[in-house]
Design an enzyme around this catalytic site. Structure first.
Site, PDB file in Angstrom:
ATOM      1  N   TYR A  55     -45.746  12.238   8.644  1.00 55.97           N
ATOM      2  CA  TYR A  55     -46.898  12.618   7.718  1.00 55.97           C
ATOM      3  C   TYR A  55     -48.245  12.711   8.159  1.00 55.97           C
ATOM      4  CZ  TYR A  55     -47.219   7.331   7.254  1.00 55.97           C
ATOM      5  OH  TYR A  55     -47.374   6.156   7.506  1.00 55.97           O
ATOM      6  N   ASP A  57     -51.776  11.301   7.779  1.00 64.90           N
ATOM      7  CA  ASP A  57     -52.135  10.241   7.138  1.00 64.90           C
ATOM      8  C   ASP A  57     -53.813  10.345   7.033  1.00 64.90           C
ATOM      9  OD1 ASP A  57     -52.298   7.580   6.205  1.00 64.90           O
ATOM     10  OD2 ASP A  57     -52.795   6.502   8.171  1.00 64.90           O
ATOM     11  N   GLU A  63     -49.166  10.769  11.738  1.00 63.88           N
ATOM     12  CA  GLU A  63     -48.372   9.608  11.839  1.00 63.88           C
ATOM     13  C   GLU A  63     -46.793   9.608  11.899  1.00 63.88           C
ATOM     14  OE1 GLU A  63     -48.290   5.022   9.822  1.00 63.88           O
ATOM     15  OE2 GLU A  63     -50.062   6.212   9.614  1.00 63.88           O
TER      16      GLU A  63
END
Length: 452
Positions: A55, A57, A63
């Site tokens: 994802y 971040d 991340e």
């Protein structure tokens, strides 16, 4: 707990050098990185076929959170797989930039600080039993984690207006609390936010956010292996000397600035001990503990390297560990350049080298080049990493998640997953709750997959 669920979350630094007049902000570069992810996942927050979570971040940092692992080499392998997944996105994003007439080279760094002084993290997760006092774990773990940078820091040249200093840790300067429920505002050593991602009556998740992002596989294995051993010893009641620190935040900086490990650190009650003394005590207890627990080759390798690194620090002769510990490898690299070109640590080329060490692109990153030359030790193989890019660990709940995602994608079904839920978004809204992270086989999941 002799079998423990563990995971690593890594935030990556992003930058881009452009060939033409068009410039993009870090936010825009990060969005280019995730375009392919969004195209199939309809989100920049997705779970992958290998059970991991990927994802974007806060602060435009990609991340990667590994799937649940239950042994050290497996965890190191899946941590490395995250680098390969991100590198694949990097190559795809550069092609997209070229196709749109925006020539540029994207860089992803597995480090913890950028040139503006911002910090991003490498978080470790360890499953622990709910029973027992959490304060007992944190009391023992805090001095361990403050001094652990001696054995597994990534190394950094800290530039000040007056001079440059080689430090053990990239993260130490950015930690502001000992134990806290925050992760970004105050950056504690141990995060207490209680999200077990498992049966909350049985387990809680220890979230350690003080560690550096490591490039060297043996250093990563040492980092998580020593922490896992410390937890096991606390759980089994191994007695430890009281090393409660007077000021953990001051101590973590003092330790980072002293590669001899001998600088006295102030303990509670006015006593003093050096980082080397503290680590030596924990190492001795771990060595003794291994004689009483069931044999574990990986833990034996961890304790062996732990002892050799402490011996190297004590003697200041690092020849026996200079391919196994990130900060030692990096310092040796800097010294070679300084001697060859007669340069100071303040030279911009050293800062450039410091950053390039963490470049994850194979064939370009300095650490990768060292590894190819045999100057950095390994515990995995490229074949195992390639397998981990596409397949989840086969011994934990991650297997269920990975198989469900693969089957749903192959069948063209709409689905939703998180760490504990597997859901088919059809009329029946069928959901399976997987609360046991140790469970790799589940008839309910088999039936859900068979129904697609």
């Amino acid at each position: 707990m002799q079998r423990r669920i563990m995971g690593i979350e890594t935030e990556f630094g992003v930058t881009c050098t452009f060939h033409g007049h068009r410039r993009l902000s870090p936010d825009e570069v990060a969005r280019y990185l995730f375009r392919r992810v969004v195209s199939w996942g309809r989100s920049s927050n997705v779970f992958l076929r290998n059970g991991a979570r990927l994802y974007l971040d806060v602060g435009s940092h990609p991340e990667y959170a590994t799937a649940e692992c239950d042994n050290l080499v497996q965890l190191v392998t899946h941590d490395r797989a995250g680098e390969w997944v991100l590198e694949d996105l990097l190559v795809d994003a550069e092609q997209r930039l070229a196709d749109e007439g925006i020539g540029g080279d994207i860089y992803l760094f597995k480090n913890n600080t950028d040139s503006a002084g911002n910090s991003y993290g490498c978080h470790e997760n360890y499953l622990i039993v709910r029973a027992g006092e959490f304060s007992r774990i944190s009391d023992v773990l805090l001095p361990f984690l403050v001094t652990r940078q001696l054995i597994c820091g990534a190394g950094k040249v800290l530039q000040t207006p007056k001079a440059a200093t080689f430090c053990l840790s990239q993260r130490a300067e950015h930690i502001w609390e000992g134990v806290s429920s925050a992760t970004t505002r105050s950056r504690p050593i141990i995060n207490t936010r209680d999200e077990p991602h498992a049966d909350a009556e049985k387990y809680r998740r220890l979230h350690v956010i003080v560690g550096d992002s490591n490039m060297c596989e043996t250093t990563t294995m040492l980092k998580v292996g020593t922490a896992a051993l410390m937890l096991e010893m606390v759980e089994t009641g191994v007695p430890f000397r009281d090393f409660s620190l007077d000021n953990p935040i001051r101590a973590i900086r003092e330790v980072s600035h002293d590669i001899t490990g001998r600088r006295p650190v102030r303990l509670a009650g006015g006593r003093q001990a050096s980082a080397l003394d503290i680590q030596r005590e924990y190492y001795t207890r771990a060595f003794e503990h291994l004689q009483t627990r069931e044999p574990n080759v990986q833990f034996e390798q961890v304790v062996d390297l732990w002892g050799r690194q402490l011996d190297a620090i004590e003697s200041q002769d690092f020849a026996k560990v200079d391919t196994e510990i990130d900060w030692v490898i990096k310092r040796k690299l800097f010294q070679r350049y300084q001697d060859r070109d007669n340069m100071e640590l303040t030279d911009p080329k050293i800062a450039q080298l410091d950053l390039a060490y963490h470049d994850i692109k194979r064939g370009r990153g300095v650490f990768d080049l060292l590894q190819r030359k045999g100057l950095a030790a390994r515990v995995t193989t490229d074949e195992d990493i390639a397998d981990a890019v596409n397949h989840p660990p086969q011994t934990t709940r991650a297997r269920l998640r990975g198989e469900f995602i693969s089957a749903a994608q192959a069948a063209g079904r709409d689905f939703t997953v998180d760490w504990v839920h597997l859901k088919l978004n059809d009329q029946a809204q069928r959901t399976v709750l997987c609360k046991d992270p140790f469970r790799a086989v589940d008839e309910r999941v088999k039936r859900l997959i068979a129904s697609m």
